[in-house]
Motif scaffolding. Structure first.
Motif, PDB file in Angstrom:
ATOM      1  N   GLY A 111       9.321   8.044  -0.918  1.00 35.55           N
ATOM      2  CA  GLY A 111       8.556   8.664  -1.993  1.00 35.55           C
ATOM      3  C   GLY A 111       8.674  10.179  -2.054  1.00 35.55           C
ATOM      4  N   GLY A 112       9.014  10.830  -0.916  1.00 36.28           N
ATOM      5  CA  GLY A 112       9.114  12.295  -0.914  1.00 36.28           C
ATOM      6  C   GLY A 112       7.814  12.947  -1.364  1.00 36.28           C
ATOM      7  N   LEU A 113       6.699  12.358  -0.998  1.00 36.40           N
ATOM      8  CA  LEU A 113       5.407  12.864  -1.467  1.00 36.40           C
ATOM      9  C   LEU A 113       5.056  14.184  -0.790  1.00 36.40           C
ATOM     10  CD1 LEU A 113       3.406   9.518  -1.453  1.00 36.40           C
ATOM     11  CD2 LEU A 113       4.665  10.579  -3.327  1.00 36.40           C
TER      12      LEU A 113
ATOM     13  N   ARG B   2      -6.983   9.995  -1.137  1.00 39.54           N
ATOM     14  CA  ARG B   2      -6.413  10.105   0.204  1.00 39.54           C
ATOM     15  C   ARG B   2      -5.198  11.014   0.205  1.00 39.54           C
ATOM     16  NH1 ARG B   2      -6.230   4.143   2.765  1.00 39.54           N
ATOM     17  NH2 ARG B   2      -8.427   3.584   2.489  1.00 39.54           N
ATOM     18  N   TYR B   3      -4.769  11.346   1.412  1.00 41.87           N
ATOM     19  CA  TYR B   3      -3.508  12.053   1.567  1.00 41.87           C
ATOM     20  C   TYR B   3      -2.410  11.031   1.851  1.00 41.87           C
ATOM     21  CZ  TYR B   3      -5.998  16.439   1.542  1.00 41.87           C
ATOM     22  OH  TYR B   3      -6.748  17.497   1.151  1.00 41.87           O
TER      23      TYR B   3
ATOM     24  N   SER C 125      -0.301  10.643   4.115  1.00 43.06           N
ATOM     25  CA  SER C 125      -0.190  10.145   5.493  1.00 43.06           C
ATOM     26  C   SER C 125      -1.173   9.019   5.764  1.00 43.06           C
ATOM     27  CB  SER C 125      -0.431  11.283   6.480  1.00 43.06           C
ATOM     28  OG  SER C 125      -1.769  11.725   6.388  1.00 43.06           O
ATOM     29  N   GLN C 126      -2.131   8.851   4.874  1.00 40.09           N
ATOM     30  CA  GLN C 126      -3.129   7.797   5.072  1.00 40.09           C
ATOM     31  C   GLN C 126      -2.751   6.498   4.369  1.00 40.09           C
ATOM     32  OE1 GLN C 126      -6.187  10.565   3.624  1.00 40.09           O
ATOM     33  NE2 GLN C 126      -7.378   9.977   5.408  1.00 40.09           N
TER      34      GLN C 126
ATOM     35  N   SER D 277       0.196   3.280   3.706  1.00 42.47           N
ATOM     36  CA  SER D 277       1.315   2.567   4.316  1.00 42.47           C
ATOM     37  C   SER D 277       2.603   2.949   3.587  1.00 42.47           C
ATOM     38  CB  SER D 277       1.096   1.064   4.201  1.00 42.47           C
ATOM     39  OG  SER D 277       1.216   0.671   2.850  1.00 42.47           O
TER      40      SER D 277
ATOM     41  N   GLN E 175       2.774   1.549   0.118  1.00 46.25           N
ATOM     42  CA  GLN E 175       1.877   2.244  -0.813  1.00 46.25           C
ATOM     43  C   GLN E 175       2.453   3.596  -1.204  1.00 46.25           C
ATOM     44  OE1 GLN E 175      -1.597   2.092   1.708  1.00 46.25           O
ATOM     45  NE2 GLN E 175      -2.555   0.499   0.489  1.00 46.25           N
TER      46      GLN E 175
ATOM     47  N   ARG F  43       4.356   8.678  -9.559  1.00 50.45           N
ATOM     48  CA  ARG F  43       4.574  10.101  -9.787  1.00 50.45           C
ATOM     49  C   ARG F  43       5.750  10.333 -10.727  1.00 50.45           C
ATOM     50  NH1 ARG F  43       5.787  14.328  -4.954  1.00 50.45           N
ATOM     51  NH2 ARG F  43       7.697  13.130  -4.873  1.00 50.45           N
TER      52      ARG F  43
END
Ligand SMILES: Nc1ncnc2c1ncn2[C@@H]1O[C@H](COP(=O)(O)OP(=O)(O)O)[C@@H](O)[C@H]1O
Ligand SMILES: [Mg+2]
Lengths: 377, 216
Positions: free
Chosen positions: A85-87, A131-132, A134-135, A137, A140, A148
């Motif tokens: 995802g490169g979030l 959430r961030y 990192s929280q 899976s 998800q 996005r």
């Protein structure tokens, strides 16, 4: 429509990653670039949104030369999804999804509201928006990545191995939902993967790339499986090619009436209806198949309930692909494949030998290919 | 102890001057290090030059730098500006490296997806790279803060007043209480600056406290 015309990319160190590649990605379709690692897939994809500038050749979107457009402007109109995802780790999930609309000047409140809708669209609980990343899976996060990319409703999406980082079960799920979403949204998509099964499952058109950045074959998935252009493509397609090709071939097969009993019938009723092999098909009151039972194995005075059912075989639709029809027969405990109609009700059963007879009459893999395929140059 | 109580006013005013002489260069140094580090991070060759140059700067003895300043700047010998500029140079020497490392710590795929989404370089810097570099930069800033507090005390030798005066005077006149006040003042000031930077970092990085693994 995205067009690459004679595109070559040579990196400063001399590596020719893409060599004189021409490709058209039609509107509202998924074009998949597939090939072994290092064959230039990512390079090709990034030349479309100018993350990488071609050494020569041209890239156009709807006839507009991307090199003549402002890079940032161009990219805001192209959804981009990558592995993981490169979030942005420092933004909440909804702020991540809202990123492009915010760049485009959408008021924050509106962008966040829209972000929550998008989370829902990709099958996430909007409450996760706070959430961030990192929280979440891996699966998800991948969905957030897709949300996005969709946020500013771009007509074009580029996806680089979007589903490779998740486990096979989640991947399958994401792929199915992605196809459903694409059915609704009809984006013009170029997707990169090294997984030929994914390419065949998702692609409307599949371009098989060879190391050195050359197209070995561009074809529809069925065509690719039935008529690989050369040994490289055939090897890359791997085993079970003939069997997998049946996944794209639909034909009516002879159906047989199948005696059934309803859930709740007595074991002796069921025994009376069972075939010579002792198996009987159990249906519910809407004639939806529930599974197979063998009355001889059950206590004589009981009734047929869920616990009495053997693990059923797969179900095939009347107009479904031959692969599923054959599999229904092969996976059935009675070897009689259960075929259902469009509403899910029993249509009859099929026999593997008869399915094979139908396959015998179909177009052979040696027949000439369809017009969009062309031999390796 | 009684010395400290008797001179509390002096100690407080020296502490404030010390804070100012160590803190202002910290802020200015950070503001200069950010663009420098950004440039260095973007251009590979510049990066080596900047890092080596910064390392060399830090090896200049502080007294020498303090004495040189009036010559370079044309300021008066006793002008505190001399100390501020010299301390800014030390801060930059320490911080540029942290900024380069911090910006370099931003995951490639995050930076790349920002670009792919249409972030302009400037927007990406402020919206993505800088926020993600905060932990590394803050670590460098804490080192620079402590370093500044200790180097500033040397400025007593060129007549710029701050807590270092207590050390010099207490030593020359053998006043134990004054020495203790000078040392304690410096240590406490360093701790307070360190704490302030930590709190600031905490406020700027809420995502780092978000527990891992919210859902399966
Ligand atoms: N920035 C770069 N500089 C030099 N060579 C590169 C660079 N990026 C990719 N390559 C090379 O170009 C070829 C194609 O890379 P890539 O497009 O990433 O392949 P794929 O996505 O199919 O794995 C590889 O041989 C790779 O090593
Ligand atoms: Mg790649």
């Amino acid at each position: 429509m995205i067009r690459l015309d004679g595109v070559t990319k040579q990196y400063p160190d001399g590596t020719v990653a893409v060599d004189d590649l021409s490709l058209t990605a039609p509107d509202r379709a998924i074009t998949v670039l597939v090939g072994p690692s290092g064959c230039g897939k990512t390079t090709t994809l990034r030349m479309i949104n100018r993350m990488i500038e071609p050494t020569s050749g041209s890239v156009t979107i709807d006839g507009q030369d991307v090199l003549a457009m402002d890079a940032a402007q161009l990219r805001r109109g192209i959804g981009y999804v990558i592995q993981h995802g490169g979030l942005f780790p420092h933004h909440t999930v909804e702020r991540n999804v809202a990123a492009v609309p915010l760049l485009l000047g959408t008021p924050k409140k509106q962008a966040i509201t829209r972000a929550r809708e998008l989370l829902e669209l990709v099958g996430l609980d909007p409450a996760l928006g706070r959430r961030y990343p990192s929280q979440l899976s891996g699966g998800q996060q991948q969905r957030v990545g897709v949300a996005r990319a969709l946020a500013a409703d771009p007509p074009v999406m580029l996806m680089d191995e979007p589903f490779s980082a998740v486990d096979p079960v989640v991947r399958e799920q994401l792929q199915d939902e992605f196809l459903r979403l694409q059915g609704e949204l009809g984006k013009t998509i170029v997707m990169v993967t090294h997984d030929i099964d994914e390419a065949i499952k998702l692609g409307d058109h599949v371009a098989v790339l060879q190391v050195g950045g050359r197209i070995a074959q561009l074809a529809r998935p069925a065509e690719l499986l039935a008529h690989p252009a050369d040994n490289f493509v055939a090897d890359f397609l791997g085993r079970d090619r003939g069997y997998r090709a049946l996944g794209f071939d639909s034909a009516r097969v002879p159906l047989h009436d199948e005696p059934t009993v309803s859930l709740g019938a007595t074991v002796s009723e069921a025994a009376a209806r069972a075939g010579s092999d002792g198996w009987v098909l159990v249906v519910d009151d809407r004639r939806h198949p529930q599974g197979w039972a063998r009355p001889a194995d059950l206590p004589g005075e009981g009734s047929i309930d869920e616990r009495a059912l053997a693990l059923g075989g797969t179900l095939a639709r009347v107009d479904g692909p031959l692969r599923l029809v054959l599999d229904a027969a092969l996976s059935s405990p009675s070897r009689r494949g259960v075929v259902i109609d469009g509403d899910g009700a029993l249509a009859g059963t099929c026999r593997a030998t008869e399915v094979l007879s139908v396959i015998e009459t179909r177009e052979r893999p040696s027949d000439p290919g369809d017009p969009i395929s062309h031999p390796a140059s | 102890m009684s010395w400290i109580l008797d001179h509390l006013d002096d100690i407080v005013s020296l502490t404030l001057r010390h804070t100012w002489l160590a803190g202002v260069p910290l802020v200015i140094g950070l503001l200069i290090s950010l663009p420098l580090g950004w440039l260095a991070n973007r251009h590979r060759r510049l990066r080596g030059a900047v890092i080596v140059g910064a390392g060399l700067l830090y090896t200049i003895p502080s007294l020498a730098l303090f004495v040189l300043m009036p010559l370079l700047l044309g300021t008066g010998i006793l002008d505190p500006i001399n100390v501020v500029v010299a301390m800014t140079i030390y801060t930059i020497a320490l911080l540029v490296r942290s900024v380069v490392d911090g910006l370099g710590s931003v995951p490639d795929e995050v930076a790349r997806s920002a670009t792919a989404m249409g972030y302009t370089p400037v927007r990406r810097f402020f919206g993505v790279d800088l926020p993600l570099a905060v932990p590394v930069i803050a670590a460098g800033l804490r080192v620079a803060a402590v370093s500044n507090v200790s180097i500033v005390s040397i400025a007593s030798l060129i007549g710029v007043n701050q807590l270092g005066d207590l050390l010099v005077d207490g030593y020359n006149r053998a006043i134990g209480g004054e020495l203790v006040a000078g040392i304690l003042g410096c240590v406490l000031l360093a701790l307070v600056l360190d704490l302030a930077i930590r709190l600031l970092e905490r406020a700027l990085t809420p995502w780092r406290r978000a527990g891992q693994g919210g859902a399966a």
